[in-house]
Design a protein around this motif. Structure first.
Motif, PDB file in Angstrom:
ATOM      1  N   ALA A  60       0.836  -1.192   0.000  1.00 43.30           N
ATOM      2  CA  ALA A  60       0.000   0.000   0.000  1.00 43.30           C
ATOM      3  C   ALA A  60       0.872   1.242   0.000  1.00 43.30           C
ATOM      4  O   ALA A  60       1.746   1.405   0.865  1.00 43.30           O
ATOM      5  N   GLY A  61       0.639   2.107  -0.986  1.00 40.79           N
ATOM      6  CA  GLY A  61       1.416   3.338  -1.065  1.00 40.79           C
ATOM      7  C   GLY A  61       1.052   4.292   0.055  1.00 40.79           C
ATOM      8  O   GLY A  61      -0.124   4.446   0.413  1.00 40.79           O
ATOM      9  N   GLN A  62       2.059   4.961   0.609  1.00 43.82           N
ATOM     10  CA  GLN A  62       1.794   5.932   1.657  1.00 43.82           C
ATOM     11  C   GLN A  62       1.150   7.208   1.120  1.00 43.82           C
ATOM     12  O   GLN A  62       0.776   8.078   1.886  1.00 43.82           O
ATOM     13  N   ASP A  63       0.983   7.275  -0.205  1.00 47.00           N
ATOM     14  CA  ASP A  63       0.233   8.374  -0.801  1.00 47.00           C
ATOM     15  C   ASP A  63      -1.268   8.202  -0.610  1.00 47.00           C
ATOM     16  O   ASP A  63      -2.055   9.086  -0.939  1.00 47.00           O
ATOM     17  N   GLY A  64      -1.699   7.032  -0.086  1.00 45.59           N
ATOM     18  CA  GLY A  64      -3.106   6.787   0.146  1.00 45.59           C
ATOM     19  C   GLY A  64      -3.899   6.487  -1.104  1.00 45.59           C
ATOM     20  O   GLY A  64      -5.130   6.400  -1.059  1.00 45.59           O
ATOM     21  N   SER A  65      -3.200   6.263  -2.220  1.00 37.94           N
ATOM     22  CA  SER A  65      -3.890   6.082  -3.490  1.00 37.94           C
ATOM     23  C   SER A  65      -3.493   4.824  -4.246  1.00 37.94           C
ATOM     24  O   SER A  65      -4.313   4.231  -4.937  1.00 37.94           O
ATOM     25  N   THR A  66      -2.229   4.411  -4.138  1.00 34.14           N
ATOM     26  CA  THR A  66      -1.706   3.377  -5.020  1.00 34.14           C
ATOM     27  C   THR A  66      -1.469   2.047  -4.306  1.00 34.14           C
ATOM     28  O   THR A  66      -1.322   1.991  -3.088  1.00 34.14           O
ATOM     29  N   LEU A  67      -1.416   0.995  -5.125  1.00 39.71           N
ATOM     30  CA  LEU A  67      -0.935  -0.306  -4.699  1.00 39.71           C
ATOM     31  C   LEU A  67       0.177  -0.723  -5.647  1.00 39.71           C
ATOM     32  O   LEU A  67       0.069  -0.526  -6.863  1.00 39.71           O
ATOM     33  N   MET A  68       1.247  -1.301  -5.095  1.00 38.96           N
ATOM     34  CA  MET A  68       2.299  -1.893  -5.915  1.00 38.96           C
ATOM     35  C   MET A  68       2.222  -3.404  -5.795  1.00 38.96           C
ATOM     36  O   MET A  68       2.007  -3.940  -4.700  1.00 38.96           O
ATOM     37  N   HIS A  69       2.397  -4.085  -6.910  1.00 40.25           N
ATOM     38  CA  HIS A  69       2.375  -5.545  -6.956  1.00 40.25           C
ATOM     39  C   HIS A  69       3.760  -6.043  -7.360  1.00 40.25           C
ATOM     40  O   HIS A  69       4.364  -5.518  -8.311  1.00 40.25           O
ATOM     41  N   TYR A  70       4.246  -7.044  -6.650  1.00 41.39           N
ATOM     42  CA  TYR A  70       5.538  -7.648  -6.944  1.00 41.39           C
ATOM     43  C   TYR A  70       5.343  -9.154  -7.012  1.00 41.39           C
ATOM     44  O   TYR A  70       4.999  -9.788  -6.015  1.00 41.39           O
ATOM     45  N   SER A  71       5.523  -9.721  -8.188  1.00 41.92           N
ATOM     46  CA  SER A  71       5.379 -11.167  -8.345  1.00 41.92           C
ATOM     47  C   SER A  71       6.702 -11.764  -8.796  1.00 41.92           C
ATOM     48  O   SER A  71       7.423 -11.181  -9.613  1.00 41.92           O
ATOM     49  N   GLN A  72       7.003 -12.924  -8.251  1.00 41.02           N
ATOM     50  CA  GLN A  72       8.281 -13.603  -8.479  1.00 41.02           C
ATOM     51  C   GLN A  72       8.034 -14.873  -9.289  1.00 41.02           C
ATOM     52  O   GLN A  72       7.504 -15.855  -8.772  1.00 41.02           O
ATOM     53  N   TRP A  73       8.416 -14.843 -10.554  1.00 35.04           N
ATOM     54  CA  TRP A  73       8.210 -15.964 -11.465  1.00 35.04           C
ATOM     55  C   TRP A  73       9.531 -16.619 -11.831  1.00 35.04           C
ATOM     56  O   TRP A  73      10.563 -15.951 -11.878  1.00 35.04           O
ATOM     57  N   SER A  74       9.470 -17.905 -12.129  1.00 36.60           N
ATOM     58  CA  SER A  74      10.683 -18.607 -12.542  1.00 36.60           C
ATOM     59  C   SER A  74      11.102 -18.215 -13.946  1.00 36.60           C
ATOM     60  O   SER A  74      12.289 -18.257 -14.286  1.00 36.60           O
ATOM     61  N   SER A  75      10.120 -17.815 -14.781  1.00 38.90           N
ATOM     62  CA  SER A  75      10.425 -17.438 -16.161  1.00 38.90           C
ATOM     63  C   SER A  75       9.295 -16.586 -16.723  1.00 38.90           C
ATOM     64  O   SER A  75       8.156 -16.628 -16.222  1.00 38.90           O
ATOM     65  N   GLU A  76       9.584 -15.849 -17.768  1.00 38.33           N
ATOM     66  CA  GLU A  76       8.537 -15.078 -18.439  1.00 38.33           C
ATOM     67  C   GLU A  76       7.530 -16.001 -19.104  1.00 38.33           C
ATOM     68  O   GLU A  76       6.334 -15.687 -19.181  1.00 38.33           O
ATOM     69  N   GLN A  77       7.985 -17.146 -19.589  1.00 39.13           N
ATOM     70  CA  GLN A  77       7.077 -18.093 -20.231  1.00 39.13           C
ATOM     71  C   GLN A  77       6.022 -18.591 -19.249  1.00 39.13           C
ATOM     72  O   GLN A  77       4.842 -18.763 -19.599  1.00 39.13           O
ATOM     73  N   ALA A  78       6.433 -18.816 -18.004  1.00 40.36           N
ATOM     74  CA  ALA A  78       5.486 -19.255 -16.985  1.00 40.36           C
ATOM     75  C   ALA A  78       4.446 -18.176 -16.701  1.00 40.36           C
ATOM     76  O   ALA A  78       3.256 -18.463 -16.525  1.00 40.36           O
ATOM     77  N   PHE A  79       4.881 -16.931 -16.680  1.00 39.23           N
ATOM     78  CA  PHE A  79       3.940 -15.828 -16.481  1.00 39.23           C
ATOM     79  C   PHE A  79       2.951 -15.744 -17.638  1.00 39.23           C
ATOM     80  O   PHE A  79       1.739 -15.567 -17.427  1.00 39.23           O
ATOM     81  N   GLU A  80       3.435 -15.871 -18.870  1.00 39.63           N
ATOM     82  CA  GLU A  80       2.549 -15.795 -20.029  1.00 39.63           C
ATOM     83  C   GLU A  80       1.513 -16.916 -19.991  1.00 39.63           C
ATOM     84  O   GLU A  80       0.351 -16.721 -20.378  1.00 39.63           O
ATOM     85  N   ALA A  81       1.907 -18.101 -19.535  1.00 45.41           N
ATOM     86  CA  ALA A  81       0.961 -19.206 -19.419  1.00 45.41           C
ATOM     87  C   ALA A  81      -0.114 -18.885 -18.383  1.00 45.41           C
ATOM     88  O   ALA A  81      -1.305 -19.212 -18.572  1.00 45.41           O
ATOM     89  N   PHE A  82       0.268 -18.257 -17.273  1.00 46.44           N
ATOM     90  CA  PHE A  82      -0.699 -17.831 -16.258  1.00 46.44           C
ATOM     91  C   PHE A  82      -1.688 -16.826 -16.839  1.00 46.44           C
ATOM     92  O   PHE A  82      -2.899 -16.901 -16.598  1.00 46.44           O
ATOM     93  N   VAL A  83      -1.182 -15.875 -17.614  1.00 46.35           N
ATOM     94  CA  VAL A  83      -2.049 -14.855 -18.212  1.00 46.35           C
ATOM     95  C   VAL A  83      -3.101 -15.504 -19.106  1.00 46.35           C
ATOM     96  O   VAL A  83      -4.283 -15.134 -19.080  1.00 46.35           O
ATOM     97  N   LYS A  84      -2.719 -16.489 -19.860  1.00 48.14           N
ATOM     98  CA  LYS A  84      -3.647 -17.147 -20.789  1.00 48.14           C
ATOM     99  C   LYS A  84      -4.743 -17.924 -20.080  1.00 48.14           C
ATOM    100  O   LYS A  84      -5.882 -17.989 -20.553  1.00 48.14           O
ATOM    101  N   VAL A  85      -4.436 -18.504 -18.929  1.00 48.29           N
ATOM    102  CA  VAL A  85      -5.369 -19.446 -18.308  1.00 48.29           C
ATOM    103  C   VAL A  85      -6.026 -18.910 -17.031  1.00 48.29           C
ATOM    104  O   VAL A  85      -7.229 -19.117 -16.815  1.00 48.29           O
ATOM    105  N   HIS A  86      -5.272 -18.226 -16.187  1.00 49.00           N
ATOM    106  CA  HIS A  86      -5.746 -17.951 -14.832  1.00 49.00           C
ATOM    107  C   HIS A  86      -5.959 -16.465 -14.508  1.00 49.00           C
ATOM    108  O   HIS A  86      -6.685 -16.150 -13.556  1.00 49.00           O
ATOM    109  N   ARG A  87      -5.349 -15.572 -15.227  1.00 53.27           N
ATOM    110  CA  ARG A  87      -5.323 -14.176 -14.777  1.00 53.27           C
ATOM    111  C   ARG A  87      -6.687 -13.498 -14.862  1.00 53.27           C
ATOM    112  O   ARG A  87      -7.095 -12.794 -13.931  1.00 53.27           O
ATOM    113  N   GLN A  88      -7.393 -13.668 -15.975  1.00 48.90           N
ATOM    114  CA  GLN A  88      -8.592 -12.861 -16.206  1.00 48.90           C
ATOM    115  C   GLN A  88      -9.671 -13.092 -15.165  1.00 48.90           C
ATOM    116  O   GLN A  88     -10.342 -12.138 -14.729  1.00 48.90           O
ATOM    117  N   GLU A  89      -9.858 -14.325 -14.725  1.00 48.24           N
ATOM    118  CA  GLU A  89     -10.898 -14.583 -13.729  1.00 48.24           C
ATOM    119  C   GLU A  89     -10.590 -13.870 -12.420  1.00 48.24           C
ATOM    120  O   GLU A  89     -11.505 -13.404 -11.724  1.00 48.24           O
TER     121      GLU A  89
END
Length: 230
Positions: A60-89
């Motif tokens: 949570a940003g101390q500006d009272g407005s923003t959120l930062m997200h930090y995700s740790q993936w083993s590879s970009e390919q794994a992230f792209e696979a997540f986007v295709k199947v799981h992210r939108q829901e």
């Protein structure tokens, strides 16, 4: 299953091949809080999406407005696979709970170097600071040298940075900027470091050629998610 954790992430985990940072703009502290709750609820109700996702953290940003997200993936390919199947829901469920989220952008990185936490240091970070340094076109090759200068300046000024627990320099995949993710003992410790008279080393950092802009943001760790059994 997806489980919550109070533990801050370790950016130096050697399994991380593709760290991602992104920002949401919510507008108010209340909507910040609602979004964090919605993310936690959405993820905890679903299985952990992939063994290639090592951890997902929200700040949570101390500006009272923003959120930062930090995700740790083993590879970009794994992230792209997540986007295709799981992210939108997940996106749809959070947007239903908190309409009107402005997603500012997602950036891909590789970690370059770190000032790691000292052995035996068990302090819990009270503040996370990110500093983004943009470089002019054609000067992208200076990014690593600039990060080296910062780490040398910190090393030469241990007293002034006693409240700094760790600092992790990430190079953007587009070649244009550096992101420093730093853990501080407290906001007061960070403010003291900023107020200290600049040393010659810090003057070299601040006047380094090719820098096009610097943006700093302050956060507190709001939500950690990791794979769990269940």
């Amino acid at each position: 299953m997806s489980r919550r954790t109070e533990q801050h992430p370790d950016p130096t985990d050697p399994r991380i091949g593709a760290p991602f940072f992104s920002t949401w703009r919510l507008g108010t502290p209340e909507r910040q809080r609602q979004a964090v709750e919605a993310i936690g609820w959405t993820w905890e109700r679903r299985p952990w999406p992939s063994a290639d996702l090592l951890g997902y953290h929200v700040y949570a940003g101390q500006d009272g407005s923003t959120l930062m997200h930090y995700s740790q993936w083993s590879s970009e390919q794994a992230f792209e696979a997540f986007v295709k199947v799981h992210r939108q829901e997940r996106v749809d469920e959070v947007d239903t709970a908190v309409p009107g989220i402005e997603r500012v952008g997602l950036a891909r990185y590789r970690r370059y170097r770190s000032r790691e936490r000292a052995v035996g240091d068990t302090r819990v970070p009270g503040l996370v600071v990110t500093v983004r340094i943009d470089f002019e076109a054609g000067d992208e090759g200076r990014r690593e040298e600039w990060a080296d200068l910062v780490l040398k300046a910190v090393e030469d000024d241990p007293e002034g940075h006693a409240g700094l627990l760790s600092a992790h320099f990430h190079m953007s995949a587009d070649g244009r900027h550096v992101l420093n993710y730093a853990e501080w003992e407290s906001a007061e410790a960070y403010d003291r470091a900023l107020a200290a008279p600049p040393t010659d080393a810090w003057e070299r950092v601040r006047t380094y050629p090719g820098m096009a802009g610097v943006t700093g943001s302050r956060y507190v760790h709001a939500l950690g998610l990791h794979p769990g059994r269940g």
